[in-house]
Design an enzyme around this catalytic site. Structure first.
Site, short mmCIF file in Angstrom:
data_model
loop_
_atom_site.label_atom_id
_atom_site.label_comp_id
_atom_site.label_asym_id
_atom_site.label_seq_id
_atom_site.Cartn_x
_atom_site.Cartn_y
_atom_site.Cartn_z
N ARG A 225 34.78 33.32 37.25
CA ARG A 225 34.10 32.12 37.72
C ARG A 225 34.99 30.92 37.41
NH1 ARG A 225 31.63 35.05 40.46
NH2 ARG A 225 29.40 35.50 40.45
N HIS A 273 37.51 32.80 46.86
CA HIS A 273 36.45 33.66 46.30
C HIS A 273 36.33 34.93 47.15
CE1 HIS A 273 32.57 33.67 43.71
NE2 HIS A 273 32.95 34.91 43.99
P1 NDP Z 1 29.81 43.16 32.90
O1 NDP Z 1 28.51 42.58 32.47
O2 NDP Z 1 29.86 44.62 33.22
O3 NDP Z 1 30.90 42.90 31.79
C1 NDP Z 1 31.00 41.68 31.13
C2 NDP Z 1 32.04 41.80 30.01
O4 NDP Z 1 32.24 40.49 29.47
C3 NDP Z 1 31.58 42.68 28.86
O5 NDP Z 1 32.65 43.41 28.35
C4 NDP Z 1 31.09 41.65 27.84
O6 NDP Z 1 31.21 42.08 26.47
C5 NDP Z 1 32.06 40.53 28.06
N1 NDP Z 1 31.49 39.27 27.56
C6 NDP Z 1 30.35 38.66 27.93
N2 NDP Z 1 30.15 37.55 27.19
C7 NDP Z 1 31.18 37.47 26.34
C8 NDP Z 1 31.54 36.58 25.30
N3 NDP Z 1 30.77 35.52 24.97
N4 NDP Z 1 32.67 36.80 24.60
C9 NDP Z 1 33.45 37.87 24.90
N5 NDP Z 1 33.16 38.78 25.88
C10 NDP Z 1 32.04 38.57 26.57
O7 NDP Z 1 30.31 42.31 34.16
P2 NDP Z 1 31.24 42.77 35.36
O8 NDP Z 1 32.46 43.36 34.79
O9 NDP Z 1 30.47 43.58 36.34
O10 NDP Z 1 31.52 41.37 36.10
C11 NDP Z 1 32.14 40.29 35.44
C12 NDP Z 1 32.10 39.03 36.28
O11 NDP Z 1 33.02 39.10 37.36
C13 NDP Z 1 30.77 38.74 36.99
O12 NDP Z 1 29.82 38.20 36.10
C14 NDP Z 1 31.19 37.74 38.05
O13 NDP Z 1 31.12 36.44 37.55
C15 NDP Z 1 32.66 38.10 38.31
N6 NDP Z 1 32.85 38.63 39.67
C16 NDP Z 1 33.68 37.97 40.53
C17 NDP Z 1 33.89 38.44 41.81
C18 NDP Z 1 34.82 37.77 42.74
O14 NDP Z 1 34.81 38.06 43.93
N7 NDP Z 1 35.65 36.87 42.29
C19 NDP Z 1 33.23 39.66 42.30
C20 NDP Z 1 32.42 40.32 41.29
C21 NDP Z 1 32.24 39.79 40.04
P3 NDP Z 1 30.42 43.39 25.92
O15 NDP Z 1 31.12 44.57 26.55
O16 NDP Z 1 30.60 43.31 24.47
O17 NDP Z 1 29.00 43.24 26.39
C1 OXD Z 2 29.97 38.51 42.50
C2 OXD Z 2 30.88 37.68 43.27
O1 OXD Z 2 29.47 38.09 41.45
O2 OXD Z 2 31.21 38.05 44.43
O3 OXD Z 2 29.74 39.66 42.93
O4 OXD Z 2 31.32 36.63 42.80
#
Ligand code: NDP
Ligand code: OXD
Length: 310
Positions: A225, A273
């Site tokens: 993001r 995006h």
């Molecule tokens: P997940 O919920 O599966 O994974 C999130 C990871 O981030 C986990 O490992 C979590 O830690 C870690 N995390 C969360 N908060 C913190 C923190 N405060 N400090 C350190 N680590 C933290 O999410 P996804 O992998 O499925 O997706 C991640 C993001 O990617 C989405 O939320 C979205 O914003 C973005 N995205 C962007 C897209 C695009 O087109 N650009 C498409 C899809 C997604 P822990 O393992 O310890 O819980």
């Molecule tokens: C998502 C994205 O969160 O596309 O899936 O940003």
């Protein structure tokens, strides 16, 4: 009862046929043709206006059209007692990992620098060609996307590291976690990839102080993001040479305004995006499964724990 579909950015005809195919018995109401609000049982949404979900008196569940749910938790009136399900779709994950691998290799092989040299008609190899075994690639976020990206980077032989909120143990990845692990993690990332969810803890996490912890000449790929990065700090780090180049898929304000300095910065590559796209044909089936699970009192895949926040 009916399903509400709200997204101003996705192609509605695709969704209509994809949903009809996997949920033939459901009545679909596409915003703004919502009909009586008390008919709506489930909402499939991307960036709904604040208050919309709270206005649906018989709503039983909320399904995000994307992996992220920051577009929902930012609504102060979000009905937090209802199940909220984020999209965990292997086709989205695969696209995200393609984006990460492609851009890690681009930065690893100095492609942004060569693009600048080409524009200046400059024939100047950057030697010696780097070995992957000497290049440290770090991924912030070890969730669905971070783990898949690391697994797909592994065959190239990079030194891999990852950072998360809680402790993880991933073979061949140096894992760091929590605030106490962040400085050591960043200090060893020649190429840093951000795949964190946006939350109060992660908003603005890549600021001047954190960017200064990276090795001089590091590169940043942000596919999470825009608000994870303080844009003015990133531009300052690029201008000073602390960062060599960056690839950004996401921005605090989207579409990125035409007068934003990122558009014209020579060290910035922009995609709109587009790293990962929700594909109706695969996502609709997953949404049908989530709706069935909620109706039957089972836990759907991707159920969000709002107390954790992502
Ligand atoms: P997940 O919920 O599966 O994974 C999130 C990871 O981030 C986990 O490992 C979590 O830690 C870690 N995390 C969360 N908060 C913190 C923190 N405060 N400090 C350190 N680590 C933290 O999410 P996804 O992998 O499925 O997706 C991640 C993001 O990617 C989405 O939320 C979205 O914003 C973005 N995205 C962007 C897209 C695009 O087109 N650009 C498409 C899809 C997604 P822990 O393992 O310890 O819980
Ligand atoms: C998502 C994205 O969160 O596309 O899936 O940003």
């Amino acid at each position: 009862m009916a399903l509400l579909f709200y997204s101003l950015s996705d192609s509605q005809p695709d969704w209509t046929s994809a949903i009809a195919k996997v949920m033939p018995g459901e009545r679909l109401r596409i915003w703004p043709d919502v009909g009586p609000l008390d008919d709506i049982e489930f909402a499939i949404v991307w960036k709904p206006p604040p208050g919309l979900l709270a206005s649906l008196p018989n709503l039983k569940g909320i399904l995000s059209l994307g992996a992220g749910i920051d577009h929902l938790v930012s609504d102060p009136q979000l009905p937090r007692h209802l199940p909220l399900v984020r999209l965990i779709d292997p086709s989205l994950t695969a696209q995200m990992s393609e984006y990460v691998v492609m851009n890690v290799l681009r930065h690893h092989r100095f492609m942004p620098q060569y693009a600048r040299q080409q524009a200046a008609l400059l024939w100047q190899p950057i030697l010696p060609p780097p070995l992957t075994a000497e290049r440290r690639v770090g991924v912030m976020g070890l969730g669905v996307l971070g783990r898949d990206a690391l697994a797909k980077l592994a065959p190239f032989g990079f030194q891999l590291r990852g950072w998360s909120r809680t402790a993880h143990n991933i073979p061949s990845v140096a894992c760091f976690h929590g605030a106490s692990g962040l400085s050591d993690f960043l200090a060893g990332c020649d190429i840093l990839v951000c795949l964190l969810p946006l939350s109060t803890e992660t908003r603005g996490i890549l600021d001047a102080k954190r960017l200064a912890l990276l090795p001089e000449g590091a590169c940043l790929i942000n596919a999470a993001r825009g608000a994870h990065v303080i844009a003015t700090d990133l531009i300052a780090a690029l201008d000073s040479g602390q960062l060599a180049a960056t690839t950004l898929d996401v921005f605090d304000s989207e579409p990125l305004p035409a007068d934003h300095p990122m558009w014209r910065h020579p060290a910035v590559t922009i995609t709109p995006h587009a790293a990962g796209w929700t594909i109706p044909e695969t996502a609709a089936g997953l949404m049908a499964a989530s709706i069935a699970a909620i109706r039957e009192g089972r836990k759907p895949v991707g159920l969000v724990d709002l107390s954790v926040g992502y």
